[in-house]
Design a protein around this motif. Structure first.
Motif, PDB file in Angstrom:
ATOM      1  N   ALA A 300       1.610  -4.214   5.665  1.00  0.00           N
ATOM      2  CA  ALA A 300       2.872  -3.502   5.439  1.00  0.00           C
ATOM      3  C   ALA A 300       2.536  -2.029   5.245  1.00  0.00           C
ATOM      4  O   ALA A 300       1.379  -1.673   5.015  1.00  0.00           O
ATOM      5  N   PRO A 301       3.528  -1.125   5.325  1.00  0.00           N
ATOM      6  CA  PRO A 301       3.257   0.289   5.052  1.00  0.00           C
ATOM      7  C   PRO A 301       2.740   0.452   3.617  1.00  0.00           C
ATOM      8  O   PRO A 301       3.195  -0.214   2.694  1.00  0.00           O
ATOM      9  N   ILE A 302       1.755   1.340   3.433  1.00  0.00           N
ATOM     10  CA  ILE A 302       1.164   1.591   2.113  1.00  0.00           C
ATOM     11  C   ILE A 302       1.242   3.095   1.842  1.00  0.00           C
ATOM     12  O   ILE A 302       0.794   3.907   2.662  1.00  0.00           O
ATOM     13  N   ALA A 303       1.845   3.453   0.703  1.00  0.00           N
ATOM     14  CA  ALA A 303       2.009   4.878   0.365  1.00  0.00           C
ATOM     15  C   ALA A 303       0.714   5.462  -0.175  1.00  0.00           C
ATOM     16  O   ALA A 303      -0.151   4.753  -0.694  1.00  0.00           O
ATOM     17  N   LYS A 304       0.616   6.778  -0.073  1.00  0.00           N
ATOM     18  CA  LYS A 304      -0.534   7.482  -0.625  1.00  0.00           C
ATOM     19  C   LYS A 304      -0.616   7.205  -2.129  1.00  0.00           C
ATOM     20  O   LYS A 304       0.376   7.258  -2.842  1.00  0.00           O
ATOM     21  N   GLU A 306      -1.119   4.367  -3.517  1.00  0.00           N
ATOM     22  CA  GLU A 306      -0.844   2.955  -3.795  1.00  0.00           C
ATOM     23  C   GLU A 306      -2.137   2.146  -3.668  1.00  0.00           C
ATOM     24  O   GLU A 306      -2.987   2.426  -2.821  1.00  0.00           O
ATOM     25  N   GLN A 307      -2.252   1.136  -4.517  1.00  0.00           N
ATOM     26  CA  GLN A 307      -3.444   0.305  -4.465  1.00  0.00           C
ATOM     27  C   GLN A 307      -3.353  -0.747  -3.350  1.00  0.00           C
ATOM     28  O   GLN A 307      -2.279  -1.286  -3.063  1.00  0.00           O
ATOM     29  N   LEU A 308      -4.521  -1.002  -2.761  1.00  0.00           N
ATOM     30  CA  LEU A 308      -4.605  -2.072  -1.770  1.00  0.00           C
ATOM     31  C   LEU A 308      -4.669  -3.407  -2.508  1.00  0.00           C
ATOM     32  O   LEU A 308      -5.363  -3.538  -3.532  1.00  0.00           O
ATOM     33  N   SER A 309      -3.917  -4.382  -1.992  1.00  0.00           N
ATOM     34  CA  SER A 309      -3.882  -5.709  -2.607  1.00  0.00           C
ATOM     35  C   SER A 309      -3.807  -6.761  -1.509  1.00  0.00           C
ATOM     36  O   SER A 309      -3.644  -6.442  -0.327  1.00  0.00           O
ATOM     37  N   ALA A 336      -5.921   6.995   0.344  1.00  0.00           N
ATOM     38  CA  ALA A 336      -6.111   8.443   0.373  1.00  0.00           C
ATOM     39  C   ALA A 336      -4.945   9.125   1.059  1.00  0.00           C
ATOM     40  O   ALA A 336      -4.684  10.321   0.846  1.00  0.00           O
ATOM     41  N   SER A 337      -4.203   8.362   1.879  1.00  0.00           N
ATOM     42  CA  SER A 337      -3.029   8.897   2.588  1.00  0.00           C
ATOM     43  C   SER A 337      -2.123   7.727   2.928  1.00  0.00           C
ATOM     44  O   SER A 337      -2.526   6.561   2.830  1.00  0.00           O
ATOM     45  N   SER A 338      -0.908   8.029   3.326  1.00  0.00           N
ATOM     46  CA  SER A 338       0.025   6.960   3.681  1.00  0.00           C
ATOM     47  C   SER A 338      -0.440   6.251   4.951  1.00  0.00           C
ATOM     48  O   SER A 338      -0.916   6.890   5.910  1.00  0.00           O
ATOM     49  N   LEU A 339      -0.310   4.894   4.963  1.00  0.00           N
ATOM     50  CA  LEU A 339      -0.753   4.096   6.108  1.00  0.00           C
ATOM     51  C   LEU A 339       0.402   3.260   6.638  1.00  0.00           C
ATOM     52  O   LEU A 339       1.203   2.734   5.871  1.00  0.00           O
ATOM     53  N   GLU A 340       0.473   3.147   7.957  1.00  0.00           N
ATOM     54  CA  GLU A 340       1.499   2.327   8.583  1.00  0.00           C
ATOM     55  C   GLU A 340       1.074   0.856   8.615  1.00  0.00           C
ATOM     56  O   GLU A 340      -0.096   0.531   8.418  1.00  0.00           O
ATOM     57  N   GLU A 341       2.032  -0.005   8.858  1.00  0.00           N
ATOM     58  CA  GLU A 341       1.733  -1.420   9.049  1.00  0.00           C
ATOM     59  C   GLU A 341       0.849  -1.599  10.288  1.00  0.00           C
ATOM     60  O   GLU A 341       0.949  -0.834  11.258  1.00  0.00           O
ATOM     61  N   ASP A 349      -9.908   5.897   4.541  1.00  0.00           N
ATOM     62  CA  ASP A 349      -8.518   5.618   4.150  1.00  0.00           C
ATOM     63  C   ASP A 349      -8.372   5.335   2.665  1.00  0.00           C
ATOM     64  O   ASP A 349      -7.247   5.263   2.147  1.00  0.00           O
ATOM     65  N   VAL A 350      -9.476   5.136   1.948  1.00  0.00           N
ATOM     66  CA  VAL A 350      -9.393   4.793   0.519  1.00  0.00           C
ATOM     67  C   VAL A 350     -10.217   5.770  -0.311  1.00  0.00           C
ATOM     68  O   VAL A 350     -11.125   6.437   0.175  1.00  0.00           O
ATOM     69  N   LEU A 351      -9.811   5.871  -1.594  1.00  0.00           N
ATOM     70  CA  LEU A 351     -10.535   6.746  -2.534  1.00  0.00           C
ATOM     71  C   LEU A 351     -11.595   5.943  -3.277  1.00  0.00           C
ATOM     72  O   LEU A 351     -11.448   4.753  -3.509  1.00  0.00           O
TER      73      LEU A 351
END
Length: 351
Positions: A300-304, A306-309, A336-341, A349-351
């Motif tokens: 799903a889309p993930i905002a900057k 936001e944690q990955l789960s 690290a930034s907004s990601l699309e589905e 992509d991650v911090l």
């Protein structure tokens, strides 16, 4: 009983061993009918089919204590009965004829050897300076013959047939004691009951006795020959006849020349697919894995920030991204930034 693991078996400088092309032998000892012209035709046919050797039989007509014993065989689907001594006499060649047979094999580029069933026959074959000797299944307990061959120092091929392990242990001991060469065992049987064919003896003999093992094929059916290759057979023996219409011994069990060509092709195809005893993917599978393996991917889309789960990250094809075996490394990290589905996750992509 274990023998020397370095029991390298060679015929005219060619190693007959695991990892080498299976050594293919055309058996024509009975189908040549003791006729020189027919023997020469069979040699040419075997060579044309791609066989490595042609094997004959040097038989003693006087080996029977009862001259009235009969031999039954089928040719063209018809059963025939012959006096066994007369049959053996018919299969005999003179020394000059044996020399012609050997020369023909040499001219056609195939090895020549023969199953010998009497002590005097060893001397006759030695005059031809054969590279190797062979005994049939019914002579594995014939100590004098085994010791006579061993005294030549040459290697010996042995049909096992009715042999028990005690017989095999005796054979090994007799051969060693008399200074014999190396051994090669041929699994064979005289039964039509599949449950008694015990094809796994091939693998057992290779690994437990450390003696190379092959298979003497009893009939035209090649299913067991393919199985033998898979079990580690280093030599295959197959009967050849010019025509099954001939009234010849073992006629119905033999392949004709064109059939033998097909058989050789199939055997070579099967052995080329054997590979090694380890897991090795093909080049094609490695390439296809890039398309069909899975990568770590957003669900799903993930905002900057936001944690990955496990709710927003999963596994999707293709397999060109981060492998799913690393999925747990990314769960709980922040974007690290907004990601699309359907975005294949990258390290950055991650911090």
């Amino acid at each position: 009983m274990e023998v020397n693991s370095e029991n390298l078996f060679e015929i005219n400088g060619r190693a007959i061993a695991s990892g080498q092309p299976c050594y293919l032998v055309a058996e024509v000892g009975t189908t040549c009918l003791g006729e020189l012209s027919k023997a020469l035709d069979l040699i040419a046919a075997a060579a044309d089919a791609g066989m490595d050797a042609v094997k004959f039989q040097m038989i003693d007509p006087d080996q029977l204590s009862d001259d009235e014993v009969e031999y039954r065989f089928s040719a063209g689907g018809v059963e025939h009965v012959l006096n066994m001594k007369e049959m053996f006499e018919r299969l005999s060649f003179s020394d000059d004829e044996w020399s012609e047979v050997q020369k023909a094999c040499l001219a056609h580029g195939v090895d020549f050897f023969a199953t010998v069933d009497y002590v005097g026959g060893v001397d006759r074959l030695e005059k031809l300076n054969v590279a190797v000797h062979k005994i049939g299944a019914w002579d594995i307990t014939y100590r004098q013959l085994v010791e006579k061959i061993a005294a030549t120092g040459k290697s010996l091929i042995v049909d096992l047939g009715p042999a028990a392990e005690k017989n095999l242990d005796d054979l090994v001991e007799w051969t060693r004691t008399c200074g014999g060469g190396n051994l090669l065992l041929l699994h064979d049987f005289h039964t039509s009951i599949p449950e008694q064919m015990n094809m796994q003896a091939i693998s057992y003999l290779n690994h437990s006795y450390k003696i190379p093992c092959g298979f003497s094929s009893p009939a035209r059916d090649d299913d067991l020959d393919v199985l033998a290759i898979g079990l580690g057979a280093v030599m295959l023996e197959k009967r050849l006849i010019m025509s099954r219409e001939e009234i010849a011994f073992h006629a119905d069990e033999s392949l004709e020349p064109d059939e033998l060509k097909v058989w050789v092709s199939r055997i070579r195809h099967v052995e080329s697919a054997l590979g090694k005893q380890q897991v090795i993917p093909s080049d094609a599978d490695i390439e296809l894995s890039k398309e069909y393996f899975r990568s770590v991917c957003t669900l799903a889309p993930i905002a900057k920030g936001e944690q990955l789960s496990e709710d927003n990250v999963g596994a999707k094809r293709p397999g060109i991204g981060i492998p799913t075996t690393r999925m747990r490394e990314f769960i709980g990290k922040e974007c690290a930034s907004s990601l699309e589905e359907n975005h294949l996750i990258r390290e950055e992509d991650v911090l």
